[in-house]
Motif scaffolding. Sequence first.
Motif, PDB file in Angstrom:
ATOM      1  N   GLU A 169      88.695 -45.833 -39.536  1.00 28.08           N
ATOM      2  CA  GLU A 169      89.933 -46.840 -39.552  1.00 28.08           C
ATOM      3  C   GLU A 169      89.343 -47.946 -40.286  1.00 28.08           C
ATOM      4  O   GLU A 169      90.378 -48.759 -41.179  1.00 28.08           O
ATOM      5  CB  GLU A 169      89.992 -47.138 -38.153  1.00 28.08           C
ATOM      6  N   GLU A 170      88.131 -48.257 -40.382  1.00 27.72           N
ATOM      7  CA  GLU A 170      87.626 -49.500 -41.212  1.00 27.72           C
ATOM      8  C   GLU A 170      87.786 -49.214 -42.593  1.00 27.72           C
ATOM      9  O   GLU A 170      88.233 -50.270 -43.265  1.00 27.72           O
ATOM     10  CB  GLU A 170      86.050 -49.560 -40.997  1.00 27.72           C
ATOM     11  N   VAL A 171      87.452 -47.946 -43.087  1.00 25.14           N
ATOM     12  CA  VAL A 171      87.780 -47.597 -44.248  1.00 25.14           C
ATOM     13  C   VAL A 171      89.340 -47.966 -44.687  1.00 25.14           C
ATOM     14  O   VAL A 171      89.453 -48.269 -45.982  1.00 25.14           O
ATOM     15  CB  VAL A 171      87.376 -46.505 -44.517  1.00 25.14           C
ATOM     16  N   ALA A 172      90.297 -47.079 -43.770  1.00 20.79           N
ATOM     17  CA  ALA A 172      91.493 -47.279 -44.357  1.00 20.79           C
ATOM     18  C   ALA A 172      91.999 -48.675 -44.303  1.00 20.79           C
ATOM     19  O   ALA A 172      92.410 -49.089 -45.358  1.00 20.79           O
ATOM     20  CB  ALA A 172      92.251 -46.422 -43.147  1.00 20.79           C
ATOM     21  N   ASP A 173      91.483 -49.448 -43.535  1.00 18.63           N
ATOM     22  CA  ASP A 173      91.981 -51.147 -43.360  1.00 18.63           C
ATOM     23  C   ASP A 173      91.474 -51.898 -44.663  1.00 18.63           C
ATOM     24  O   ASP A 173      92.221 -52.624 -45.204  1.00 18.63           O
ATOM     25  CB  ASP A 173      91.502 -51.452 -41.993  1.00 18.63           C
ATOM     26  N   PHE A 174      90.275 -51.484 -44.774  1.00 22.41           N
ATOM     27  CA  PHE A 174      89.734 -52.281 -45.884  1.00 22.41           C
ATOM     28  C   PHE A 174      90.480 -52.052 -47.320  1.00 22.41           C
ATOM     29  O   PHE A 174      90.487 -52.631 -48.156  1.00 22.41           O
ATOM     30  CB  PHE A 174      87.965 -51.822 -46.186  1.00 22.41           C
ATOM     31  N   ASN A 175      90.590 -50.597 -47.586  1.00 16.85           N
ATOM     32  CA  ASN A 175      91.177 -50.016 -48.707  1.00 16.85           C
ATOM     33  C   ASN A 175      92.673 -50.618 -48.761  1.00 16.85           C
ATOM     34  O   ASN A 175      92.935 -51.045 -49.930  1.00 16.85           O
ATOM     35  CB  ASN A 175      91.301 -48.435 -48.700  1.00 16.85           C
ATOM     36  N   ILE A 176      93.339 -50.626 -47.731  1.00 14.72           N
ATOM     37  CA  ILE A 176      94.813 -51.453 -47.760  1.00 14.72           C
ATOM     38  C   ILE A 176      94.959 -52.893 -48.238  1.00 14.72           C
ATOM     39  O   ILE A 176      95.428 -53.188 -49.001  1.00 14.72           O
ATOM     40  CB  ILE A 176      95.682 -51.194 -46.452  1.00 14.72           C
ATOM     41  N   LYS A 177      93.848 -53.472 -47.683  1.00 15.04           N
ATOM     42  CA  LYS A 177      93.707 -55.072 -47.956  1.00 15.04           C
ATOM     43  C   LYS A 177      93.180 -55.303 -49.394  1.00 15.04           C
ATOM     44  O   LYS A 177      94.050 -55.941 -50.131  1.00 15.04           O
ATOM     45  CB  LYS A 177      92.634 -55.621 -47.014  1.00 15.04           C
ATOM     46  N   ARG A 178      92.350 -54.288 -50.067  1.00 14.33           N
ATOM     47  CA  ARG A 178      92.169 -54.505 -51.308  1.00 14.33           C
ATOM     48  C   ARG A 178      93.042 -54.204 -52.283  1.00 14.33           C
ATOM     49  O   ARG A 178      93.358 -54.742 -53.269  1.00 14.33           O
ATOM     50  CB  ARG A 178      90.861 -53.432 -51.489  1.00 14.33           C
ATOM     51  N   LEU A 179      93.947 -53.069 -51.816  1.00 11.49           N
ATOM     52  CA  LEU A 179      94.890 -52.793 -52.688  1.00 11.49           C
ATOM     53  C   LEU A 179      96.261 -53.838 -52.568  1.00 11.49           C
ATOM     54  O   LEU A 179      96.646 -54.046 -53.707  1.00 11.49           O
ATOM     55  CB  LEU A 179      95.626 -51.416 -52.185  1.00 11.49           C
ATOM     56  N   ASN A 180      96.364 -54.361 -51.412  1.00  3.76           N
ATOM     57  CA  ASN A 180      97.238 -55.466 -51.544  1.00  3.76           C
ATOM     58  C   ASN A 180      96.970 -56.849 -52.226  1.00  3.76           C
ATOM     59  O   ASN A 180      97.689 -57.257 -52.985  1.00  3.76           O
ATOM     60  CB  ASN A 180      97.805 -55.743 -50.073  1.00  3.76           C
ATOM     61  N   LYS A 181      95.618 -57.066 -52.241  1.00  2.13           N
ATOM     62  CA  LYS A 181      95.158 -58.214 -53.072  1.00  2.13           C
ATOM     63  C   LYS A 181      95.397 -57.821 -54.719  1.00  2.13           C
ATOM     64  O   LYS A 181      95.700 -58.534 -55.328  1.00  2.13           O
ATOM     65  CB  LYS A 181      93.819 -58.316 -52.663  1.00  2.13           C
ATOM     66  N   ARG A 182      95.085 -56.481 -55.061  1.00  2.00           N
ATOM     67  CA  ARG A 182      95.374 -55.932 -56.387  1.00  2.00           C
ATOM     68  C   ARG A 182      96.816 -56.141 -56.780  1.00  2.00           C
ATOM     69  O   ARG A 182      97.168 -56.595 -58.005  1.00  2.00           O
ATOM     70  CB  ARG A 182      94.916 -54.601 -56.545  1.00  2.00           C
ATOM     71  N   LYS A 183      97.509 -55.862 -55.749  1.00  2.00           N
ATOM     72  CA  LYS A 183      99.323 -55.848 -56.081  1.00  2.00           C
ATOM     73  C   LYS A 183      99.630 -57.224 -56.281  1.00  2.00           C
ATOM     74  O   LYS A 183     100.446 -57.688 -57.050  1.00  2.00           O
ATOM     75  CB  LYS A 183     100.134 -55.275 -54.896  1.00  2.00           C
ATOM     76  N   ASP A 184      99.248 -58.026 -55.258  1.00  2.00           N
ATOM     77  CA  ASP A 184      99.227 -59.648 -55.374  1.00  2.00           C
ATOM     78  C   ASP A 184      99.109 -60.372 -56.716  1.00  2.00           C
ATOM     79  O   ASP A 184      99.846 -61.143 -57.256  1.00  2.00           O
ATOM     80  CB  ASP A 184      98.843 -60.082 -54.087  1.00  2.00           C
ATOM     81  N   ALA A 185      97.907 -59.657 -57.041  1.00  2.00           N
ATOM     82  CA  ALA A 185      97.400 -60.154 -58.246  1.00  2.00           C
ATOM     83  C   ALA A 185      97.943 -59.985 -59.657  1.00  2.00           C
ATOM     84  O   ALA A 185      98.386 -60.795 -60.323  1.00  2.00           O
ATOM     85  CB  ALA A 185      95.848 -59.886 -58.654  1.00  2.00           C
ATOM     86  N   MET A 186      98.495 -58.595 -59.500  1.00  2.00           N
ATOM     87  CA  MET A 186      99.517 -58.045 -60.647  1.00  2.00           C
ATOM     88  C   MET A 186     100.998 -58.841 -60.664  1.00  2.00           C
ATOM     89  O   MET A 186     101.464 -59.081 -61.686  1.00  2.00           O
ATOM     90  CB  MET A 186      99.448 -56.655 -60.590  1.00  2.00           C
ATOM     91  N   LEU A 187     101.427 -59.279 -59.479  1.00  2.00           N
ATOM     92  CA  LEU A 187     102.636 -59.727 -59.349  1.00  2.00           C
ATOM     93  C   LEU A 187     102.640 -61.219 -59.824  1.00  2.00           C
ATOM     94  O   LEU A 187     103.531 -61.670 -60.433  1.00  2.00           O
ATOM     95  CB  LEU A 187     103.257 -59.621 -57.974  1.00  2.00           C
ATOM     96  N   LYS A 188     101.466 -61.769 -59.876  1.00  2.00           N
ATOM     97  CA  LYS A 188     101.160 -63.183 -60.218  1.00  2.00           C
ATOM     98  C   LYS A 188     101.315 -63.353 -61.967  1.00  2.00           C
ATOM     99  O   LYS A 188     101.602 -64.242 -62.569  1.00  2.00           O
ATOM    100  CB  LYS A 188     100.089 -63.790 -59.724  1.00  2.00           C
ATOM    101  N   ASP A 189     100.976 -62.185 -62.401  1.00  2.00           N
ATOM    102  CA  ASP A 189     100.837 -62.086 -64.003  1.00  2.00           C
ATOM    103  C   ASP A 189     102.176 -62.011 -64.626  1.00  2.00           C
ATOM    104  O   ASP A 189     103.140 -61.810 -64.278  1.00  2.00           O
ATOM    105  CB  ASP A 189      99.942 -60.931 -64.322  1.00  2.00           C
TER     106      ASP A 189
END
Length: 97
Positions: free
Chosen positions: A77-97
Motif C-alpha cells: 500500500e505504501e508503494v501504491a500511495d507513493f506512486n499516486i502522489k508522485r503521478l499527481n505532482k507530475r500532472k500538476d506540474a504539467m498543468l502549470k506549463d
Amino acid sequence: MNFNEYQKAANKTLRGNEQVLTNCALGLGSETGQVVDLVKKYTFHGEELNREQLVKEMGDVLWYLSQIAEWNNVPFEEVADFNIKRLNKRKDAMLKD
C-alpha cells in the motif's frame, strides 16, 4: 481486498527461502514479458486480446511485485500511495506549463 492484505496472502503461497529476491525479480521480468507479448500480438499481429490471459499474466506480475516488496519489508500500500502522489505532482506540474 486491499494491497497489504493481498501482499500477505500472496506471501503464504511463496515456496523456497533461498535467493527469493533474485527469483522474484527474474519472475517479474518474465511475467512482464508475457504481458508485453500479448499486447504485441494484439497490436501488430492482429490477434484478439485475450482478456482472461491478460488478467492471468497481470496477476502473475502483481504476485512477483508484491513479493519483492514483502522481501524488503515495504508495505504494498505504501508503494501504491507513493506512486499516486508522485503521478499527481507530475500532472500538476504539467498543468502549470
